[in-house]
Motif scaffolding. Sequence first.
Motif, PDB file in Angstrom:
ATOM      1  N   ILE A 238      21.859 -11.939   6.298  1.00  0.00           N
ATOM      2  CA  ILE A 238      22.308 -10.735   5.591  1.00  0.00           C
ATOM      3  C   ILE A 238      22.788  -9.691   6.599  1.00  0.00           C
ATOM      4  O   ILE A 238      23.878  -9.124   6.463  1.00  0.00           O
ATOM      5  CB  ILE A 238      21.163 -10.161   4.731  1.00  0.00           C
ATOM      6  N   ARG A 239      21.966  -9.460   7.635  1.00  0.00           N
ATOM      7  CA  ARG A 239      22.324  -8.574   8.747  1.00  0.00           C
ATOM      8  C   ARG A 239      21.625  -9.109   9.997  1.00  0.00           C
ATOM      9  O   ARG A 239      20.425  -9.405   9.950  1.00  0.00           O
ATOM     10  CB  ARG A 239      21.867  -7.125   8.530  1.00  0.00           C
ATOM     11  N   ALA A 240      22.338  -9.214  11.052  1.00  0.00           N
ATOM     12  CA  ALA A 240      21.742  -9.666  12.312  1.00  0.00           C
ATOM     13  C   ALA A 240      20.604  -8.721  12.699  1.00  0.00           C
ATOM     14  O   ALA A 240      20.787  -7.495  12.740  1.00  0.00           O
ATOM     15  CB  ALA A 240      22.799  -9.719  13.414  1.00  0.00           C
ATOM     16  N   GLY A 241      19.444  -9.286  12.961  1.00  0.00           N
ATOM     17  CA  GLY A 241      18.294  -8.478  13.365  1.00  0.00           C
ATOM     18  C   GLY A 241      17.480  -7.923  12.204  1.00  0.00           C
ATOM     19  O   GLY A 241      16.479  -7.232  12.435  1.00  0.00           O
ATOM     20  N   LEU A 242      17.873  -8.228  10.970  1.00  0.00           N
ATOM     21  CA  LEU A 242      17.161  -7.651   9.822  1.00  0.00           C
ATOM     22  C   LEU A 242      15.729  -8.178   9.723  1.00  0.00           C
ATOM     23  O   LEU A 242      14.825  -7.426   9.345  1.00  0.00           O
ATOM     24  CB  LEU A 242      17.916  -7.952   8.524  1.00  0.00           C
ATOM     25  N   ALA A 243      15.495  -9.437  10.090  1.00  0.00           N
ATOM     26  CA  ALA A 243      14.140  -9.982  10.008  1.00  0.00           C
ATOM     27  C   ALA A 243      13.185  -9.190  10.887  1.00  0.00           C
ATOM     28  O   ALA A 243      12.069  -8.846  10.480  1.00  0.00           O
ATOM     29  CB  ALA A 243      14.133 -11.457  10.402  1.00  0.00           C
ATOM     30  N   THR A 244      13.618  -8.867  12.106  1.00  0.00           N
ATOM     31  CA  THR A 244      12.765  -8.096  13.013  1.00  0.00           C
ATOM     32  C   THR A 244      12.598  -6.667  12.520  1.00  0.00           C
ATOM     33  O   THR A 244      11.490  -6.110  12.550  1.00  0.00           O
ATOM     34  CB  THR A 244      13.365  -8.103  14.430  1.00  0.00           C
ATOM     35  N   TRP A 245      13.698  -6.060  12.068  1.00  0.00           N
ATOM     36  CA  TRP A 245      13.614  -4.663  11.575  1.00  0.00           C
ATOM     37  C   TRP A 245      12.657  -4.578  10.387  1.00  0.00           C
ATOM     38  O   TRP A 245      11.840  -3.646  10.304  1.00  0.00           O
ATOM     39  CB  TRP A 245      15.007  -4.180  11.161  1.00  0.00           C
ATOM     40  N   PHE A 246      12.728  -5.550   9.501  1.00  0.00           N
ATOM     41  CA  PHE A 246      11.863  -5.529   8.339  1.00  0.00           C
ATOM     42  C   PHE A 246      10.410  -5.739   8.742  1.00  0.00           C
ATOM     43  O   PHE A 246       9.499  -5.059   8.242  1.00  0.00           O
ATOM     44  CB  PHE A 246      12.309  -6.613   7.354  1.00  0.00           C
ATOM     45  N   ARG A 247      10.152  -6.651   9.673  1.00  0.00           N
ATOM     46  CA  ARG A 247       8.780  -6.864  10.136  1.00  0.00           C
ATOM     47  C   ARG A 247       8.237  -5.602  10.776  1.00  0.00           C
ATOM     48  O   ARG A 247       7.090  -5.202  10.532  1.00  0.00           O
ATOM     49  CB  ARG A 247       8.754  -8.037  11.125  1.00  0.00           C
ATOM     50  N   GLN A 248       9.049  -4.935  11.575  1.00  0.00           N
ATOM     51  CA  GLN A 248       8.614  -3.692  12.213  1.00  0.00           C
ATOM     52  C   GLN A 248       8.326  -2.609  11.168  1.00  0.00           C
ATOM     53  O   GLN A 248       7.378  -1.828  11.312  1.00  0.00           O
ATOM     54  CB  GLN A 248       9.685  -3.206  13.195  1.00  0.00           C
ATOM     55  N   SER A 249       9.133  -2.566  10.118  1.00  0.00           N
ATOM     56  CA  SER A 249       8.915  -1.579   9.056  1.00  0.00           C
ATOM     57  C   SER A 249       7.615  -1.856   8.312  1.00  0.00           C
ATOM     58  O   SER A 249       6.865  -0.925   7.975  1.00  0.00           O
ATOM     59  CB  SER A 249      10.094  -1.598   8.076  1.00  0.00           C
ATOM     60  N   ILE A 250       7.336  -3.134   8.063  1.00  0.00           N
ATOM     61  CA  ILE A 250       6.080  -3.497   7.400  1.00  0.00           C
ATOM     62  C   ILE A 250       4.890  -3.115   8.278  1.00  0.00           C
ATOM     63  O   ILE A 250       3.894  -2.555   7.794  1.00  0.00           O
ATOM     64  CB  ILE A 250       6.064  -5.002   7.074  1.00  0.00           C
ATOM     65  N   ASP A 251       4.980  -3.394   9.576  1.00  0.00           N
ATOM     66  CA  ASP A 251       3.890  -3.050  10.500  1.00  0.00           C
ATOM     67  C   ASP A 251       3.653  -1.544  10.528  1.00  0.00           C
ATOM     68  O   ASP A 251       2.503  -1.083  10.495  1.00  0.00           O
ATOM     69  CB  ASP A 251       4.227  -3.547  11.908  1.00  0.00           C
ATOM     70  N   ALA A 252       4.736  -0.779  10.591  1.00  0.00           N
ATOM     71  CA  ALA A 252       4.607   0.674  10.661  1.00  0.00           C
ATOM     72  C   ALA A 252       3.974   1.227   9.386  1.00  0.00           C
ATOM     73  O   ALA A 252       3.126   2.135   9.432  1.00  0.00           O
ATOM     74  CB  ALA A 252       5.979   1.301  10.894  1.00  0.00           C
ATOM     75  N   ASN A 253       4.368   0.693   8.251  1.00  0.00           N
ATOM     76  CA  ASN A 253       3.793   1.149   6.984  1.00  0.00           C
ATOM     77  C   ASN A 253       2.312   0.786   6.904  1.00  0.00           C
ATOM     78  O   ASN A 253       1.498   1.560   6.396  1.00  0.00           O
ATOM     79  CB  ASN A 253       4.554   0.531   5.815  1.00  0.00           C
ATOM     80  N   ALA A 254       1.952  -0.377   7.439  1.00  0.00           N
ATOM     81  CA  ALA A 254       0.548  -0.779   7.452  1.00  0.00           C
ATOM     82  C   ALA A 254      -0.278   0.189   8.294  1.00  0.00           C
ATOM     83  O   ALA A 254      -1.379   0.585   7.896  1.00  0.00           O
ATOM     84  CB  ALA A 254       0.412  -2.202   7.989  1.00  0.00           C
ATOM     85  N   ARG A 255       0.250   0.557   9.448  1.00  0.00           N
ATOM     86  CA  ARG A 255      -0.481   1.504  10.304  1.00  0.00           C
ATOM     87  C   ARG A 255      -0.696   2.837   9.590  1.00  0.00           C
ATOM     88  O   ARG A 255      -1.750   3.476   9.759  1.00  0.00           O
ATOM     89  CB  ARG A 255       0.284   1.732  11.610  1.00  0.00           C
ATOM     90  N   ALA A 256       0.287   3.252   8.788  1.00  0.00           N
ATOM     91  CA  ALA A 256       0.153   4.504   8.047  1.00  0.00           C
ATOM     92  C   ALA A 256      -0.971   4.424   7.017  1.00  0.00           C
ATOM     93  O   ALA A 256      -1.452   5.463   6.543  1.00  0.00           O
ATOM     94  CB  ALA A 256       1.473   4.856   7.363  1.00  0.00           C
ATOM     95  N   HIS A 257      -1.392   3.208   6.690  1.00  0.00           N
ATOM     96  CA  HIS A 257      -2.498   3.008   5.751  1.00  0.00           C
ATOM     97  C   HIS A 257      -3.734   2.456   6.468  1.00  0.00           C
ATOM     98  O   HIS A 257      -4.566   1.764   5.876  1.00  0.00           O
ATOM     99  CB  HIS A 257      -2.072   2.050   4.636  1.00  0.00           C
ATOM    100  N   ASP A 258      -3.836   2.766   7.761  1.00  0.00           N
ATOM    101  CA  ASP A 258      -5.011   2.424   8.574  1.00  0.00           C
ATOM    102  C   ASP A 258      -5.249   0.922   8.675  1.00  0.00           C
ATOM    103  O   ASP A 258      -6.393   0.454   8.719  1.00  0.00           O
ATOM    104  CB  ASP A 258      -6.274   3.109   8.027  1.00  0.00           C
ATOM    105  N   ILE A 259      -4.172   0.165   8.710  1.00  0.00           N
ATOM    106  CA  ILE A 259      -4.262  -1.287   8.897  1.00  0.00           C
ATOM    107  C   ILE A 259      -3.637  -1.640  10.235  1.00  0.00           C
ATOM    108  O   ILE A 259      -2.497  -1.237  10.518  1.00  0.00           O
ATOM    109  CB  ILE A 259      -3.531  -2.042   7.771  1.00  0.00           C
ATOM    110  N   ASP A 260      -4.386  -2.343  11.067  1.00  0.00           N
ATOM    111  CA  ASP A 260      -3.864  -2.772  12.356  1.00  0.00           C
ATOM    112  C   ASP A 260      -3.101  -4.077  12.158  1.00  0.00           C
ATOM    113  O   ASP A 260      -3.703  -5.109  11.841  1.00  0.00           O
ATOM    114  CB  ASP A 260      -5.017  -2.986  13.335  1.00  0.00           C
ATOM    115  N   PRO A 261      -1.793  -4.070  12.322  1.00  0.00           N
ATOM    116  CA  PRO A 261      -1.004  -5.303  12.106  1.00  0.00           C
ATOM    117  C   PRO A 261      -1.454  -6.459  12.980  1.00  0.00           C
ATOM    118  O   PRO A 261      -1.322  -7.633  12.590  1.00  0.00           O
ATOM    119  CB  PRO A 261       0.427  -4.877  12.436  1.00  0.00           C
ATOM    120  N   ASP A 262      -1.979  -6.162  14.172  1.00  0.00           N
ATOM    121  CA  ASP A 262      -2.365  -7.222  15.099  1.00  0.00           C
ATOM    122  C   ASP A 262      -3.613  -7.962  14.631  1.00  0.00           C
ATOM    123  O   ASP A 262      -3.886  -9.078  15.104  1.00  0.00           O
ATOM    124  CB  ASP A 262      -2.596  -6.645  16.495  1.00  0.00           C
ATOM    125  N   THR A 263      -4.380  -7.362  13.752  1.00  0.00           N
ATOM    126  CA  THR A 263      -5.619  -8.017  13.277  1.00  0.00           C
ATOM    127  C   THR A 263      -5.578  -8.299  11.773  1.00  0.00           C
ATOM    128  O   THR A 263      -6.587  -8.730  11.211  1.00  0.00           O
ATOM    129  CB  THR A 263      -6.848  -7.145  13.597  1.00  0.00           C
TER     130      THR A 263
END
Length: 267
Positions: A238-263
């Motif tokens: 759909i867009r080059a790099g969209l998979a990474t951008w979307f994963r980063q957006s999900i991680d950032a939103n998780a952190r905003a809800h006190d969730i550590d993406p790494d765990t």
Amino acid sequence: MPDATDADGLTVGQVSTRLGVTVRALHHWDDIGLARPSLRTTGGYRLYTAGDLERLHRVVVYRELGLGLDGIRAILDDSAADVPGALRAQRAQIAQRIDRLQQLGVGVDRMIAAHERGLLLTVEQQAAIFGPGWDPDSPARARQRYGDTTQWQQYAERSASRSPEEWQAVADAVADLDRALADAMDAGVTPGSPRANQLVERHRAVFTSYFPLTRQMQVCLGRRYEADPGFAAHYDGIRAGLATWFRQSIDANARAHDIDPDTATWQ
């Protein structure tokens, strides 16, 4: 009530065996005056005469036809009762129940098929709804991999009652979200920004068409979107790099809800 010797009539236990009804039912019918024993022994035990047994037999017959006890009483005690009319009404109710049971049977068959196949769509319907690039074998592979999970069961339960038109609405919602993700990336929206977080939450809402998705589960899914060749090809197509951008957006939103993406785990 006349007294009798123990040799007269039938006891409650004997009648229960002969008619195939419980002693409890016989006692209840006695208590409500529907079918009472005419005799008692000197010791106070109930005894049923031949006439009592005939009435009980009629009660059992009408009970097996599904009539209620009040309806049975009316048939037995009211000489003016419209017995054929009562039976026709009962037959109509039975027909309705049969129709309902047939519908339930169809529903059970669809639920079985949904658990076994995932999608209850023909190959032609799948291609029309999900596009010519859709692989009709993917639901079978998904079942082989996830068939013993709660999420597959939830997915099957939704799929069992979903029409082709409803699946089209799901596909349209997913396509609209994909376009919105691409537009946001093109516009330079950064992961963790309000617009990016809104899109991440929209993804969770759209995903409930398949099964409920917690934020921790979404983090795991985002990692897979980036790492799995099939998912990555979809988003990056759909867009080059969209998979990474979307994963980063999900991680950032998780952190905003006190969730550590790494765990984060699938829970």
